[in-house]
Design a protein around this motif. Structure first.
Motif, PDB file in Angstrom:
ATOM      1  N   GLN A  95      -1.163  -2.428 -14.989  1.00  0.00           N
ATOM      2  CA  GLN A  95      -2.998  -2.012 -15.714  1.00  0.00           C
ATOM      3  C   GLN A  95      -3.046  -3.304 -16.041  1.00  0.00           C
ATOM      4  O   GLN A  95      -4.463  -3.849 -15.636  1.00  0.00           O
ATOM      5  N   ILE A  96      -2.656  -3.460 -17.153  1.00  0.00           N
ATOM      6  CA  ILE A  96      -3.158  -5.092 -16.898  1.00  0.00           C
ATOM      7  C   ILE A  96      -3.575  -6.336 -15.899  1.00  0.00           C
ATOM      8  O   ILE A  96      -3.910  -6.948 -16.338  1.00  0.00           O
ATOM      9  N   ASP A  97      -2.553  -5.823 -15.907  1.00  0.00           N
ATOM     10  CA  ASP A  97      -2.602  -7.372 -14.724  1.00  0.00           C
ATOM     11  C   ASP A  97      -3.478  -6.821 -13.299  1.00  0.00           C
ATOM     12  O   ASP A  97      -4.252  -7.634 -12.967  1.00  0.00           O
ATOM     13  N   TYR A  98      -3.230  -5.419 -13.052  1.00  0.00           N
ATOM     14  CA  TYR A  98      -4.705  -5.442 -11.775  1.00  0.00           C
ATOM     15  C   TYR A  98      -5.943  -5.204 -12.305  1.00  0.00           C
ATOM     16  O   TYR A  98      -6.594  -5.848 -12.519  1.00  0.00           O
ATOM     17  N   PHE A  99      -6.231  -5.162 -14.282  1.00  0.00           N
ATOM     18  CA  PHE A  99      -7.204  -5.157 -14.657  1.00  0.00           C
ATOM     19  C   PHE A  99      -8.061  -7.124 -14.637  1.00  0.00           C
ATOM     20  O   PHE A  99      -9.590  -7.207 -14.181  1.00  0.00           O
ATOM     21  N   GLU A 100      -7.413  -7.989 -14.691  1.00  0.00           N
ATOM     22  CA  GLU A 100      -6.963  -9.279 -14.815  1.00  0.00           C
ATOM     23  C   GLU A 100      -7.569  -9.902 -13.697  1.00  0.00           C
ATOM     24  O   GLU A 100      -8.606 -10.351 -13.657  1.00  0.00           O
ATOM     25  N   LYS A 101      -6.958  -9.205 -12.919  1.00  0.00           N
ATOM     26  CA  LYS A 101      -6.999  -9.513 -11.125  1.00  0.00           C
ATOM     27  C   LYS A 101      -8.284  -9.096 -10.576  1.00  0.00           C
ATOM     28  O   LYS A 101      -8.833  -9.897 -10.278  1.00  0.00           O
ATOM     29  N   MET A 102      -8.806  -7.910 -10.697  1.00  0.00           N
ATOM     30  CA  MET A 102     -10.742  -7.390 -11.159  1.00  0.00           C
ATOM     31  C   MET A 102     -11.390  -7.871 -11.392  1.00  0.00           C
ATOM     32  O   MET A 102     -12.161  -8.876 -10.755  1.00  0.00           O
ATOM     33  N   ALA A 106     -14.210 -10.730  -9.464  1.00  0.00           N
ATOM     34  CA  ALA A 106     -15.489 -10.732 -10.179  1.00  0.00           C
ATOM     35  C   ALA A 106     -16.004 -12.018 -10.587  1.00  0.00           C
ATOM     36  O   ALA A 106     -17.437 -12.153  -9.802  1.00  0.00           O
ATOM     37  N   LYS A 107     -15.681 -12.322 -10.716  1.00  0.00           N
ATOM     38  CA  LYS A 107     -16.126 -13.693 -11.416  1.00  0.00           C
ATOM     39  C   LYS A 107     -16.074 -15.020 -10.054  1.00  0.00           C
ATOM     40  O   LYS A 107     -17.056 -15.726  -9.734  1.00  0.00           O
ATOM     41  N   THR A 108     -15.245 -14.650  -8.828  1.00  0.00           N
ATOM     42  CA  THR A 108     -15.240 -15.880  -7.408  1.00  0.00           C
ATOM     43  C   THR A 108     -15.866 -14.941  -7.351  1.00  0.00           C
ATOM     44  O   THR A 108     -16.434 -16.016  -6.058  1.00  0.00           O
ATOM     45  N   GLU A 109     -16.391 -13.554  -6.099  1.00  0.00           N
ATOM     46  CA  GLU A 109     -16.812 -13.235  -5.397  1.00  0.00           C
ATOM     47  C   GLU A 109     -18.045 -12.849  -5.463  1.00  0.00           C
ATOM     48  O   GLU A 109     -18.957 -13.224  -4.960  1.00  0.00           O
ATOM     49  N   LEU A 110     -18.498 -12.289  -6.549  1.00  0.00           N
ATOM     50  CA  LEU A 110     -19.575 -11.856  -7.273  1.00  0.00           C
ATOM     51  C   LEU A 110     -20.441 -12.434  -8.527  1.00  0.00           C
ATOM     52  O   LEU A 110     -21.204 -12.778  -8.618  1.00  0.00           O
TER      53      LEU A 110
END
Length: 132
Positions: A95-102, A106-110
């Motif tokens: 879950q932590i890895d998933y949230f960090e990826k999200m 969010a930072k790079t694309e949005l």
């Protein structure tokens, strides 16, 4: 006139064959030392002495450790609990890895910075701030 009464010491002597049969019962796993003590009404010190004397496996200077059934069951339960906790930790790490990826997406694309910047001043709460 009182007669002199001498107390007779209660002392039992066991044959070597009997001692060896007690040791054999212990080594075969049929009985524990405490069970043999209750069955034959013999002190556990005597039984341990016989084990050290007549046993092929145990020698003086080595400790005999008997695991009770409840101890082995408790050990199995603790091992199961450790396994469950390790599984939970693994799921949380995913879950932590998933949230960090999200957050990275969010930072790079949005172009949204979700992580709090340490240079940002803290909010004073819900009170309105005055601007000069």
């Amino acid at each position: 006139m009182k007669a002199k009464v001498k107390l007779i010491e209660k002392y039992r002597k066991y044959s070597e064959g009997f001692k060896k049969s007690i040791v054999d019962d212990f080594e075969s796993g049929k009985f524990s030392v405490s069970q043999l003590e209750r069955i034959h009404k013999i002190s556990n010190q005597s039984i341990y002495k016989w084990i050290y004397k007549y046993s092929n496996h145990n020698e003086r200077g080595q400790r005999i450790v008997e695991m009770k059934d409840s101890s082995t069951e408790k050990l199995k339960a603790l091992e199961q609990r450790i396994k469950e906790l390790e599984q939970t930790v693994g799921q949380k790490q995913i879950q932590i890895d998933y949230f960090e990826k999200m957050i990275d997406v969010a930072k790079t694309e949005l172009d949204i910075d979700i992580k709090k910047n340490s240079n940002t001043p803290q909010s004073s709460g819900s009170a309105t701030t005055r601007r000069k």
